[in-house]
Scaffold this active site. Structure first.
Site, mmCIF file in Angstrom:
data_model
loop_
_atom_site.group_PDB
_atom_site.id
_atom_site.type_symbol
_atom_site.label_atom_id
_atom_site.label_comp_id
_atom_site.label_asym_id
_atom_site.label_seq_id
_atom_site.Cartn_x
_atom_site.Cartn_y
_atom_site.Cartn_z
ATOM 1 N N GLY A 1 0.848 -1.193 0.000
ATOM 2 C CA GLY A 1 0.000 0.000 0.000
ATOM 3 C C GLY A 1 0.877 1.235 0.000
ATOM 4 N N TRP B 1 -8.145 -2.771 -4.255
ATOM 5 C CA TRP B 1 -8.720 -1.433 -4.141
ATOM 6 C C TRP B 1 -8.634 -0.615 -5.438
ATOM 7 C CZ3 TRP B 1 -5.151 -1.631 0.522
ATOM 8 C CH2 TRP B 1 -5.813 -2.205 1.606
ATOM 9 N N SER C 1 16.080 0.045 -9.291
ATOM 10 C CA SER C 1 15.509 1.308 -9.750
ATOM 11 C C SER C 1 14.551 1.141 -10.942
ATOM 12 C CB SER C 1 16.635 2.270 -10.128
ATOM 13 O OG SER C 1 17.442 1.647 -11.106
ATOM 14 N N ASP D 1 1.727 12.997 -8.074
ATOM 15 C CA ASP D 1 1.927 14.449 -7.883
ATOM 16 C C ASP D 1 0.875 15.248 -8.658
ATOM 17 O OD1 ASP D 1 4.057 14.137 -6.207
ATOM 18 O OD2 ASP D 1 5.603 14.586 -7.704
ATOM 19 N N SER E 1 5.831 18.144 -5.724
ATOM 20 C CA SER E 1 5.630 17.067 -4.740
ATOM 21 C C SER E 1 5.193 17.626 -3.393
ATOM 22 C CB SER E 1 6.930 16.288 -4.527
ATOM 23 O OG SER E 1 7.085 15.386 -5.555
ATOM 24 N N ILE F 1 -23.379 19.685 14.602
ATOM 25 C CA ILE F 1 -24.389 20.741 14.465
ATOM 26 C C ILE F 1 -25.775 20.138 14.225
ATOM 27 C CG2 ILE F 1 -25.141 22.603 12.885
ATOM 28 C CD1 ILE F 1 -22.133 23.463 12.862
ATOM 29 N N PHE F 2 -25.823 19.039 13.518
ATOM 30 C CA PHE F 2 -27.109 18.359 13.282
ATOM 31 C C PHE F 2 -27.630 17.655 14.545
ATOM 32 C CE2 PHE F 2 -28.827 17.926 8.895
ATOM 33 C CZ PHE F 2 -27.957 18.774 8.230
ATOM 34 N N GLU G 1 -4.723 7.596 -2.154
ATOM 35 C CA GLU G 1 -3.706 8.389 -2.889
ATOM 36 C C GLU G 1 -2.579 8.817 -1.958
ATOM 37 O OE1 GLU G 1 -4.549 11.059 -6.078
ATOM 38 O OE2 GLU G 1 -6.416 10.004 -6.531
HETATM 39 C C1 LIG Z 1 -11.708 2.983 -0.910
HETATM 40 C C2 LIG Z 1 -10.310 2.882 -1.426
HETATM 41 C C3 LIG Z 1 -10.025 3.202 -2.736
HETATM 42 C C4 LIG Z 1 -8.739 3.073 -3.232
HETATM 43 N N1 LIG Z 1 -8.486 3.303 -4.565
HETATM 44 C C5 LIG Z 1 -7.269 2.982 -5.079
HETATM 45 C C6 LIG Z 1 -7.052 3.022 -6.497
HETATM 46 O O1 LIG Z 1 -7.919 3.385 -7.287
HETATM 47 N N2 LIG Z 1 -5.847 2.625 -6.952
HETATM 48 C C7 LIG Z 1 -4.843 2.206 -6.130
HETATM 49 O O2 LIG Z 1 -3.772 1.865 -6.611
HETATM 50 N N3 LIG Z 1 -5.015 2.189 -4.775
HETATM 51 C C8 LIG Z 1 -6.206 2.548 -4.238
HETATM 52 N N4 LIG Z 1 -6.406 2.481 -2.885
HETATM 53 C C9 LIG Z 1 -5.319 2.081 -2.015
HETATM 54 C C10 LIG Z 1 -4.820 3.208 -1.130
HETATM 55 O O3 LIG Z 1 -4.063 4.111 -1.880
HETATM 56 C C11 LIG Z 1 -4.050 2.563 0.044
HETATM 57 O O4 LIG Z 1 -5.025 2.007 0.895
HETATM 58 C C12 LIG Z 1 -3.181 3.546 0.775
HETATM 59 O O5 LIG Z 1 -2.109 3.957 -0.017
HETATM 60 C C13 LIG Z 1 -2.627 2.964 2.079
HETATM 61 O O6 LIG Z 1 -2.123 1.692 1.916
HETATM 62 P P1 LIG Z 1 -2.585 0.515 2.905
HETATM 63 O O7 LIG Z 1 -4.057 0.541 2.967
HETATM 64 O O8 LIG Z 1 -1.941 -0.741 2.468
HETATM 65 O O9 LIG Z 1 -2.051 0.930 4.325
HETATM 66 P P2 LIG Z 1 -0.583 0.687 4.927
HETATM 67 O O10 LIG Z 1 0.458 1.134 3.968
HETATM 68 O O11 LIG Z 1 -0.479 -0.711 5.422
HETATM 69 O O12 LIG Z 1 -0.611 1.686 6.169
HETATM 70 C C14 LIG Z 1 -1.321 1.399 7.370
HETATM 71 C C15 LIG Z 1 -1.075 2.561 8.331
HETATM 72 O O13 LIG Z 1 0.343 2.679 8.585
HETATM 73 C C16 LIG Z 1 0.790 3.987 8.232
HETATM 74 N N5 LIG Z 1 2.138 3.903 7.651
HETATM 75 C C17 LIG Z 1 2.568 3.073 6.678
HETATM 76 N N6 LIG Z 1 3.865 3.300 6.419
HETATM 77 C C18 LIG Z 1 4.251 4.323 7.219
HETATM 78 C C19 LIG Z 1 5.482 5.020 7.427
HETATM 79 N N7 LIG Z 1 6.575 4.742 6.725
HETATM 80 N N8 LIG Z 1 5.521 5.996 8.366
HETATM 81 C C20 LIG Z 1 4.405 6.303 9.089
HETATM 82 N N9 LIG Z 1 3.219 5.678 8.942
HETATM 83 C C21 LIG Z 1 3.141 4.711 8.017
HETATM 84 C C22 LIG Z 1 -0.223 4.510 7.225
HETATM 85 O O14 LIG Z 1 -0.241 5.925 7.188
HETATM 86 C C23 LIG Z 1 -1.517 3.913 7.767
HETATM 87 O O15 LIG Z 1 -2.016 4.718 8.782
HETATM 88 C C24 LIG Z 1 -7.685 2.641 -2.368
HETATM 89 C C25 LIG Z 1 -7.977 2.344 -1.035
HETATM 90 C C26 LIG Z 1 -9.258 2.434 -0.559
HETATM 91 C C27 LIG Z 1 -9.544 2.027 0.866
#
Ligand SMILES: Cc1cc2nc3c(=O)[nH]c(=O)nc-3n(C[C@H](O)[C@H](O)[C@H](O)COP(=O)(O)OP(=O)(O)OC[C@H]3O[C@@H](n4cnc5c(N)ncnc54)[C@H](O)[C@@H]3O)c2cc1C
Length: 420
Positions: free
Chosen positions: A132, A157, A179, A242, A317, A341-342, A367
């Protein structure tokens, strides 16, 4: 008519059209579509007929070439009526940006005019079950096989999944490279081996589908490799995010405004102690803070979008991360206060304000989570601090010596050579 000082005439026209469509086609059915978890095809057709999908497509490929600022204005209006529909629109830009920013001429000519006309909807497949925030850790593979790539694995997702016709899919093409590991490949609906998996049952934005996308030895021609060169995928993904983050930030501004609008109308009508609750100072404070923060978010988003349109590449960025983080935190805060408020009515699913609250949460997650946005902002700030060396004389002497990484090493070496 001369251009408005901030917005082009075209951008204002697109905004006005989006507002009209939002009120006529998006708002009236939003609660019903949310309850039934149905995509609003009727509104999407109206958006297409009005030429709003042309907003973010360059002129050479059948679009308006109106830029990211116009895209933000349109998204904001649609999201103000229904945050889910706002993202259903904006995700077309998210999925198109890899092609716009990194595609070959042939690829742009093939796909962008169809997207501009609204004949084809788009999705963006980056995230996976185990990747993610760490977008570099993808596992979906694309192996070369003659003139084709064979894609295997699952994406998680995918917003617009099932509705979309064109999917920008990020795959591992070189597992040995650090890379150049990832490439972006376009997969079209109907390609054998490509199927929609689980349709997610979500807390909010229930008017747009979010699904798993499955690739089971899915063969796509090599001509679908975005940019024609393997290994560019991570770069394309980061550039895309970005450019697209002002879109999700604009969705947040629209969502915040939508919550505030409802709260204002309610506060003026709801009477307690013989007076409308909008006459009570504590309610007024909430309303004033909601309005201030929404307006601050709006202009942060516009400034970021304008910087992108002006080609201020160095600053994008950080600006995009700031706009996304601030606007989405604001949307959650404003929706929370609107429910407050509601009062008790706000807690009931009978009224759209509960939907606004449920819709807001995802903005802080997708995102790039807001923790990730803060990391991006902080990293940029730390880098930029090197340019503030003129402030060094104002620091304590001990700290002056250790102001820069290079100087830390220099200082240590000097210490060693002096023998303490
Ligand atoms: C409804 C929905 C729609 C989506 N649509 C798309 C889409 O169209 N295309 C797509 O590609 N993706 C999509 N996503 C995926 C979305 O971008 C990811 O859910 C998001 O990037 C977070 O990844 P994760 O859920 O795996 O959480 P994780 O990466 O597992 O993170 C879990 C928690 O740990 C925190 N965390 C993780 N790493 C760090 C760090 N290094 N430092 C501090 N905190 C950290 C995060 O902030 C979060 O609070 C969607 C997700 C949802 C729920």
């Amino acid at each position: 008519m001369p251009n408005n000082i901030v917005f082009s005439e075209l951008a204002l026209e697109l905004q006005a059209t989006a507002r009209e469509i939002a009120r006529k086609h998006v708002l009236p059915g939003a609660v019903k579509h949310d309850k039934e978890q149905k995509y609003n095809f009727e509104a999407a057709r109206a958006v297409a007929a009005a030429g709003l999908f042309k907003t973010f497509i360059p002129k050479e490929y059948g679009g308006h070439g109106a830029g990211v600022l116009a895209l933000a204005l349109v998204t904001e209006e649609l999201a103000r009526a229904d945050s889910g529909f706002g993202v259903a629109f904006a995700v077309n830009a998210l999925g198109s940006f890899p092609i716009i920013l990194g595609g070959t001429e042939e690829q742009k000519k093939k796909w962008l005019p169809q997207i501009a006309r609204g004949d084809k909807f788009v999705a963006f497949c980056l995230s996976e079950k185990y990747a993610g925030s760490d977008a570099g850790g993808l596992s979906v593979t694309a192996e070369e096989d003659g003139d084709h790539y064979v894609i295997c694995g699952e994406k998680k997702w995918t917003t617009n999944g099932g509705v979309a016709d064109i999917y920008s899919v990020f795959c591992v093409t070189d597992p040995t490279s650090k890379s150049r590991r990832i490439s972006a490949i376009v997969v079209e609906k109907g390609t054998p081996g490509f199927t929609i998996g689980k349709v997610e049952d979500k807390m909010g934005i229930r008017t747009v589908p979010v699904v798993e996308t499955h690739f089971d030895r899915c063969r796509v021609p090599k001509t679908n490799l975005i940019g024609g060169k393997p290994g560019m995928g991570f770069k394309h993904a980061m550039m895309t995010l970005d450019y697209a983050r002002p879109g999700v930030a604009a969705q947040a501004v629209g969502a915040a405004q939508g919550s505030l609008d409802l709260a204002l109308v309610y506060a003026n009508r709801r009477q307690q102690f013989g007076a409308p609750i909008s006459s009570f100072q504590m309610v007024q404070k909430m309303l004033a803070d909601m309005a201030m923060k929404t307006e601050a978010s709006r202009w942060l988003v516009y400034a970021c979008a304008a910087a992108i349109d002006a080609g201020m590449a160095d600053t994008i960025s950080k600006r995009a991360a700031m706009a996304k983080c601030f606007a989405t935190d604001t949307a959650m805060e404003v929706a929370t206060d609107a429910v407050q408020i509601f009062g008790g009515y706000g807690f009931m699913e009978d009224y759209p304000i509960a939907k606004c609250f449920r819709d807001a949460k995802i903005l802080q997650i997708y995102e790039g989570t807001n923790q990730v946005q803060r990391m991006v902002i902080a990293r940029n700030l730390v880098k930029e601090a090197e340019g503030l060396a003129y402030l060094r004389p104002y620091l304590p002497t001990e700290v002056q010596k250790t102001y820069k990484g290079t100087e830390i090493r220099g200082h240590a070496a000097a210490g060693a050579s002096s023998g303490g």
